[in-house]
Motif scaffolding. Structure first.
Motif, PDB file in Angstrom:
ATOM      1  N   HIS A 363      10.498   2.822  -4.876  1.00  0.00           N
ATOM      2  CA  HIS A 363       9.407   2.678  -3.907  1.00  0.00           C
ATOM      3  C   HIS A 363       9.511   1.310  -3.216  1.00  0.00           C
ATOM      4  O   HIS A 363       9.605   0.265  -3.875  1.00  0.00           O
ATOM      5  CB  HIS A 363       8.053   2.782  -4.604  1.00  0.00           C
ATOM      6  CG  HIS A 363       6.899   2.588  -3.663  1.00  0.00           C
ATOM      7  ND1 HIS A 363       6.279   1.364  -3.496  1.00  0.00           N
ATOM      8  CD2 HIS A 363       6.254   3.445  -2.832  1.00  0.00           C
ATOM      9  CE1 HIS A 363       5.306   1.479  -2.627  1.00  0.00           C
ATOM     10  NE2 HIS A 363       5.272   2.729  -2.209  1.00  0.00           N
ATOM     11  N   PRO A 364       9.501   1.261  -1.880  1.00  0.00           N
ATOM     12  CA  PRO A 364       9.650  -0.006  -1.149  1.00  0.00           C
ATOM     13  C   PRO A 364       8.358  -0.812  -1.118  1.00  0.00           C
ATOM     14  O   PRO A 364       7.756  -1.031  -0.057  1.00  0.00           O
ATOM     15  CB  PRO A 364      10.075   0.459   0.244  1.00  0.00           C
ATOM     16  CG  PRO A 364       9.429   1.804   0.396  1.00  0.00           C
ATOM     17  CD  PRO A 364       9.429   2.432  -0.974  1.00  0.00           C
ATOM     18  N   THR A 365       7.939  -1.296  -2.269  1.00  0.00           N
ATOM     19  CA  THR A 365       6.619  -1.922  -2.405  1.00  0.00           C
ATOM     20  C   THR A 365       6.441  -3.114  -1.479  1.00  0.00           C
ATOM     21  O   THR A 365       5.358  -3.298  -0.899  1.00  0.00           O
ATOM     22  CB  THR A 365       6.405  -2.353  -3.864  1.00  0.00           C
ATOM     23  OG1 THR A 365       6.659  -1.241  -4.732  1.00  0.00           O
ATOM     24  CG2 THR A 365       4.979  -2.837  -4.074  1.00  0.00           C
ATOM     25  N   ASN A 366       7.479  -3.931  -1.321  1.00  0.00           N
ATOM     26  CA  ASN A 366       7.329  -5.148  -0.516  1.00  0.00           C
ATOM     27  C   ASN A 366       7.230  -4.873   0.983  1.00  0.00           C
ATOM     28  O   ASN A 366       7.018  -5.800   1.764  1.00  0.00           O
ATOM     29  CB  ASN A 366       8.488  -6.106  -0.799  1.00  0.00           C
ATOM     30  CG  ASN A 366       8.265  -6.897  -2.078  1.00  0.00           C
ATOM     31  OD1 ASN A 366       7.151  -7.337  -2.348  1.00  0.00           O
ATOM     32  ND2 ASN A 366       9.307  -7.062  -2.865  1.00  0.00           N
ATOM     33  N   PHE A 367       7.406  -3.627   1.390  1.00  0.00           N
ATOM     34  CA  PHE A 367       7.190  -3.246   2.789  1.00  0.00           C
ATOM     35  C   PHE A 367       5.835  -2.552   2.986  1.00  0.00           C
ATOM     36  O   PHE A 367       5.441  -2.304   4.125  1.00  0.00           O
ATOM     37  CB  PHE A 367       8.274  -2.259   3.249  1.00  0.00           C
ATOM     38  CG  PHE A 367       9.655  -2.834   3.330  1.00  0.00           C
ATOM     39  CD1 PHE A 367      10.067  -3.542   4.443  1.00  0.00           C
ATOM     40  CD2 PHE A 367      10.550  -2.654   2.295  1.00  0.00           C
ATOM     41  CE1 PHE A 367      11.356  -4.053   4.534  1.00  0.00           C
ATOM     42  CE2 PHE A 367      11.844  -3.159   2.367  1.00  0.00           C
ATOM     43  CZ  PHE A 367      12.244  -3.868   3.492  1.00  0.00           C
ATOM     44  N   ALA A 368       5.153  -2.225   1.905  1.00  0.00           N
ATOM     45  CA  ALA A 368       4.079  -1.233   1.964  1.00  0.00           C
ATOM     46  C   ALA A 368       2.705  -1.832   2.256  1.00  0.00           C
ATOM     47  O   ALA A 368       2.262  -2.764   1.574  1.00  0.00           O
ATOM     48  CB  ALA A 368       4.015  -0.458   0.642  1.00  0.00           C
ATOM     49  N   GLY A 369       2.035  -1.271   3.246  1.00  0.00           N
ATOM     50  CA  GLY A 369       0.603  -1.448   3.413  1.00  0.00           C
ATOM     51  C   GLY A 369       0.114  -2.732   4.028  1.00  0.00           C
ATOM     52  O   GLY A 369      -1.098  -2.956   4.081  1.00  0.00           O
ATOM     53  N   TRP A 370       1.000  -3.551   4.562  1.00  0.00           N
ATOM     54  CA  TRP A 370       0.523  -4.828   5.093  1.00  0.00           C
ATOM     55  C   TRP A 370      -0.339  -4.633   6.338  1.00  0.00           C
ATOM     56  O   TRP A 370      -1.297  -5.385   6.558  1.00  0.00           O
ATOM     57  CB  TRP A 370       1.714  -5.735   5.399  1.00  0.00           C
ATOM     58  CG  TRP A 370       2.535  -6.048   4.183  1.00  0.00           C
ATOM     59  CD1 TRP A 370       3.787  -5.595   3.901  1.00  0.00           C
ATOM     60  CD2 TRP A 370       2.146  -6.865   3.074  1.00  0.00           C
ATOM     61  NE1 TRP A 370       4.208  -6.083   2.679  1.00  0.00           N
ATOM     62  CE2 TRP A 370       3.220  -6.864   2.148  1.00  0.00           C
ATOM     63  CE3 TRP A 370       1.007  -7.592   2.758  1.00  0.00           C
ATOM     64  CZ2 TRP A 370       3.186  -7.567   0.947  1.00  0.00           C
ATOM     65  CZ3 TRP A 370       0.961  -8.286   1.561  1.00  0.00           C
ATOM     66  CH2 TRP A 370       2.036  -8.272   0.683  1.00  0.00           C
ATOM     67  N   ASP A 371      -0.016  -3.647   7.164  1.00  0.00           N
ATOM     68  CA  ASP A 371      -0.842  -3.382   8.343  1.00  0.00           C
ATOM     69  C   ASP A 371      -2.212  -2.862   7.949  1.00  0.00           C
ATOM     70  O   ASP A 371      -3.233  -3.235   8.541  1.00  0.00           O
ATOM     71  CB  ASP A 371      -0.142  -2.391   9.274  1.00  0.00           C
ATOM     72  CG  ASP A 371       0.278  -1.105   8.572  1.00  0.00           C
ATOM     73  OD1 ASP A 371       0.340  -1.098   7.327  1.00  0.00           O
ATOM     74  OD2 ASP A 371       0.535  -0.104   9.272  1.00  0.00           O
ATOM     75  N   VAL A 372      -2.258  -2.014   6.907  1.00  0.00           N
ATOM     76  CA  VAL A 372      -3.541  -1.509   6.418  1.00  0.00           C
ATOM     77  C   VAL A 372      -4.372  -2.663   5.854  1.00  0.00           C
ATOM     78  O   VAL A 372      -5.587  -2.751   6.088  1.00  0.00           O
ATOM     79  CB  VAL A 372      -3.319  -0.427   5.347  1.00  0.00           C
ATOM     80  CG1 VAL A 372      -4.658   0.102   4.826  1.00  0.00           C
ATOM     81  CG2 VAL A 372      -2.478   0.711   5.899  1.00  0.00           C
ATOM     82  N   LEU A 373      -3.726  -3.541   5.112  1.00  0.00           N
ATOM     83  CA  LEU A 373      -4.434  -4.699   4.559  1.00  0.00           C
ATOM     84  C   LEU A 373      -4.988  -5.576   5.677  1.00  0.00           C
ATOM     85  O   LEU A 373      -6.144  -6.041   5.591  1.00  0.00           O
ATOM     86  CB  LEU A 373      -3.495  -5.504   3.672  1.00  0.00           C
ATOM     87  CG  LEU A 373      -4.064  -6.823   3.126  1.00  0.00           C
ATOM     88  CD1 LEU A 373      -5.266  -6.554   2.225  1.00  0.00           C
ATOM     89  CD2 LEU A 373      -3.001  -7.619   2.388  1.00  0.00           C
ATOM     90  N   ALA A 374      -4.210  -5.812   6.715  1.00  0.00           N
ATOM     91  CA  ALA A 374      -4.671  -6.666   7.808  1.00  0.00           C
ATOM     92  C   ALA A 374      -5.924  -6.079   8.460  1.00  0.00           C
ATOM     93  O   ALA A 374      -6.877  -6.812   8.785  1.00  0.00           O
ATOM     94  CB  ALA A 374      -3.563  -6.848   8.834  1.00  0.00           C
ATOM     95  N   ARG A 375      -5.930  -4.763   8.657  1.00  0.00           N
ATOM     96  CA  ARG A 375      -7.119  -4.129   9.245  1.00  0.00           C
ATOM     97  C   ARG A 375      -8.310  -4.234   8.300  1.00  0.00           C
ATOM     98  O   ARG A 375      -9.452  -4.468   8.744  1.00  0.00           O
ATOM     99  CB  ARG A 375      -6.818  -2.670   9.583  1.00  0.00           C
ATOM    100  CG  ARG A 375      -5.824  -2.491  10.720  1.00  0.00           C
ATOM    101  CD  ARG A 375      -5.819  -1.052  11.238  1.00  0.00           C
ATOM    102  NE  ARG A 375      -5.330  -0.116  10.230  1.00  0.00           N
ATOM    103  CZ  ARG A 375      -4.053   0.222  10.100  1.00  0.00           C
ATOM    104  NH1 ARG A 375      -3.139  -0.306  10.899  1.00  0.00           N
ATOM    105  NH2 ARG A 375      -3.675   1.119   9.190  1.00  0.00           N
ATOM    106  N   LYS A 376      -8.072  -4.054   7.015  1.00  0.00           N
ATOM    107  CA  LYS A 376      -9.160  -4.168   6.031  1.00  0.00           C
ATOM    108  C   LYS A 376      -9.724  -5.579   6.017  1.00  0.00           C
ATOM    109  O   LYS A 376     -10.953  -5.772   5.931  1.00  0.00           O
ATOM    110  CB  LYS A 376      -8.624  -3.798   4.643  1.00  0.00           C
ATOM    111  CG  LYS A 376      -9.667  -3.798   3.539  1.00  0.00           C
ATOM    112  CD  LYS A 376     -10.569  -2.589   3.613  1.00  0.00           C
ATOM    113  CE  LYS A 376     -11.443  -2.469   2.378  1.00  0.00           C
ATOM    114  NZ  LYS A 376     -12.333  -1.297   2.441  1.00  0.00           N
TER     115      LYS A 376
END
Length: 613
Positions: A363-376
């Motif tokens: 799983h490419p964890t270090n690529f995952a979800g940063w855009d979602v986090l920024a919006r949150k």
């Protein structure tokens, strides 16, 4: 005539392959979220300097050029690295044409494109691209030196040495091997007697001056990290696993061909061939041996790449002697290896595909979800008092949020990860490192932390450390990306530290069923859960994000408290729960927990895969 036709076909094949690979890399680079190291180099590019705590300055300078084209655009940030990566196969091809023959040159260029790590070079804004460029320039200049020494050759050598010295500490290995290869050859020893050669070496040595000065001014922090802190310098059998990974990425049949090429090349009458064989073999074998004693926690499978590139010009002659079926297999395996690595990046760039790998080790964890986090983060800040300051739990979060928000000065809490990756001294120099919240003044804070960046056995201690740094933690806003494989916790902190005992996020573990277990349509769910400082009032069982059962919480289990000796949950030892899930449809499902605290909090625990028969 046949040789000319073969050379023409090889040239056309190379150009077609180059265009296809470059087009794919361009599209992927435009969609792929920033890797955490890329984000930190972007942050360095907003604080331009000659050298930093982790690396010399060239990677940050290249990132600055890309970011200046289109600030906040991932493709623009990667563009200088993409172009460097695209140039390397051409350099290898022309070097081989000059030293050997036209057909071998274009075939060597094609093999460079298909070699997985070389073919994907520049897809990420990492030092590997300028480092390999420097290695190829020095290799090419070294081959020219064996023929004659003049100003042009000295200039090429100086350029390669300067680029390498401004890119990475690891370039020292290329310098050492190149010097040894010249000393080992009669023609090389003659070249070393020329003042042009030493003028190039002197210019190249100046490239290390910024790094030397930085370390002199900062108590050798960079040198200690690169040469001491990150390496155990003790033999470990883990080196076999690392070595397999390094060799596998060369693809098996291509690796066999390189081995034969090196063996034959060392005995060849052509000085250039011996130089290629010696340089390539020494770099590959040297880094394989280093893997038994050096850093095994960070990615190092790419270290031998300059050695593979040095051997590739010799490979077409080896493949020409193989049976046609084996030749086809060698090219096919290489193409499959490149396609596999590119597929990994495609998966990382598409959230729906990436989510499907949540139960896998890749799983490419270090690529995952940063855009979602920024919006949150933006949404949460909008609900908090004006003047609220953002506080990142570690350098990864600060760099990724910084890129998303265009803010390279986000405050960062002290965290083991900052030291593990050699970034703590640099954060301190920028004035962004903070041991406690008091150093930020009396302002409201939004603390963004991660539960993924410490081992699970250390997670409770990490939460208690957060309490020491910022005070008792309020109920977090939990953001689970890819079923919790990437998990962020957002804490809204007032202008001053709260009083009271340490209150932490909840913790849990499923004893049954095991992750990825095959189960019937009805099965038991059992495990433990606790929340330090206040305790839990209940546990819900989730399937695919929906509540399907309320667990019986409060069964005694002294083993949990024995393991988590620092836990302050008042419910110990009654922290075990059991439930039963019934009538699930067949197929894959994600089993999770919702943990309800006595303080009114509600936190979703990461889900795990179960397969209903």
């Amino acid at each position: 005539m046949r040789e000319a036709n073969d050379a023409t076909a090889a040239r056309r094949g190379f150009i077609a392959l180059w265009l296809v690979v470059f087009a794919i890399k361009w599209v992927v680079a435009a969609r792929l979220p920033l890797f955490v190291d890329e984000a930190f180099y972007w942050q360095e590019s907003r604080h331009l300097a000659w050298a930093y705590s982790d690396l010399p300055g060239l990677s940050a300078w290249l990132a600055s050029i890309g970011d200046a084209i289109a600030p906040g655009n991932v493709l623009a940030l990667r563009l200088p690295f993409l172009l460097i990566g695209a140039a390397v196969p051409w350099l290898v091809a022309h070097m081989t044409i000059r030293e050997l023959d036209v057909r071998s040159g274009w075939l060597a260029g094609s093999l460079t494109l298909l070699l997985p790590l070389a073919g994907t070079l520049g897809l990420l804004a990492l030092p590997d691209a300028p480092l390999l460029l420097a290695s190829v320039l020095c290799l090419d200049a070294g081959l020219r030196l064996l023929r004659r020494v003049d100003a042009f050759v000295a200039g090429e050598l100086a350029l390669g040495l300067v680029i390498g010295g401004l890119t990475h500490y690891r370039f020292v290995a290329v310098i050492a091997v190149g010097l040894f290869a010249l000393l080992a050859l009669r023609e090389g020893r003659a070249a070393l007697r020329s003042p042009w050669t030493w003028a190039a070496v002197a210019i190249g040595a100046l490239a290390w001056l910024p790094l030397l000065l930085w370390n002199l001014q900062n108590a050798d922090a960079g040198l200690r990290f690169q040469l001491v802190d990150r390496h155990p310098w003790q033999f470990s059998g883990e080196g076999f696993r690392l070595g397999r990974m390094q060799l596998l990425l060369a693809t098996p049949l291509l690796l066999a061909a390189m081995t034969v090429a090196a063996w034959r090349g060392l005995r060849d009458a052509h000085a250039g061939v011996r130089d290629l064989a010696l340089s390539g073999a020494m770099i590959v074998l040297g880094f394989l041996a280093l893997g038994f004693f050096a850093d095994r926690e960070r990615a190092s499978f790419h270290w031998p790449l300059p050695g593979y590139i040095a051997l590739l010009p010799l490979v077409p002659a080896v493949l020409a002697r193989w049976h046609r079926g084996w030749r086809i297999a060698a090219w096919s395996f290489a193409a499959f290896g490149l396609a596999t690595v590119l597929a990994f990046y495609v998966v990382a760039s598409v959230p729906a595909l990436r989510e499907q790998t949540a139960s896998r080790n890749f799983h490419p964890t270090n690529f995952a979800g940063w855009d979602v986090l920024a919006r949150k983060v933006d949404d949460t800040l909008a609900t908090m008092p004006p003047g609220t300051q953002l506080l990142a739990g570690n350098f990864k979060i600060a760099a990724e949020l910084g890129f998303a928000r265009g803010d390279a000065d986000i405050a960062v809490l002290d965290h083991p990860l900052n030291h593990k990756h050699g970034r703590a001294p640099q954060l301190a120099l920028w004035g962004l490192a903070h041991d406690t919240r008091e150093s930020l003044g009396k302002v409201p804070l939004l603390l963004v932390a991660s539960s993924n960046d410490v081992d699970f056995r250390d997670l409770l201690a990490h939460y208690h450390r957060l309490c020491e740094q910022v005070g008792p933690l309020p109920p977090p806003r939990v953001l689970n990306i890819d079923h919790g494989r990437q998990r962020f916790l957002l804490f809204e902190l007032g202008a001053t530290r709260r009083d009271g005992p340490c209150t932490t996020p909840a913790m849990a573990f499923l004893d049954a069923p095991a992750s990825s277990a095959s189960v019937g349509d009805s099965f038991e769910v059992a495990g433990w859960a606790f929340k330090d400082g206040v305790g839990l009032r209940g546990v819900d069982v989730l399937v695919d994000g929906r509540v399907v059962a309320r667990a019986r919480y409060g069964e005694a289990n002294a083993g949990v408290a024995d393991f988590w000796r620092g836990s302050t949950d008042p419910n110990h030892p009654r922290v075990y729960f059991r439930s039963r899930v019934v009538d699930l449809s067949s197929g894959r499902h994600w089993l999770g927990l919702r943990l309800h605290g006595l303080d009114g909090s509600s936190e979703d625990w990461p889900a795990q895969l179960v397969v209903v028969r």
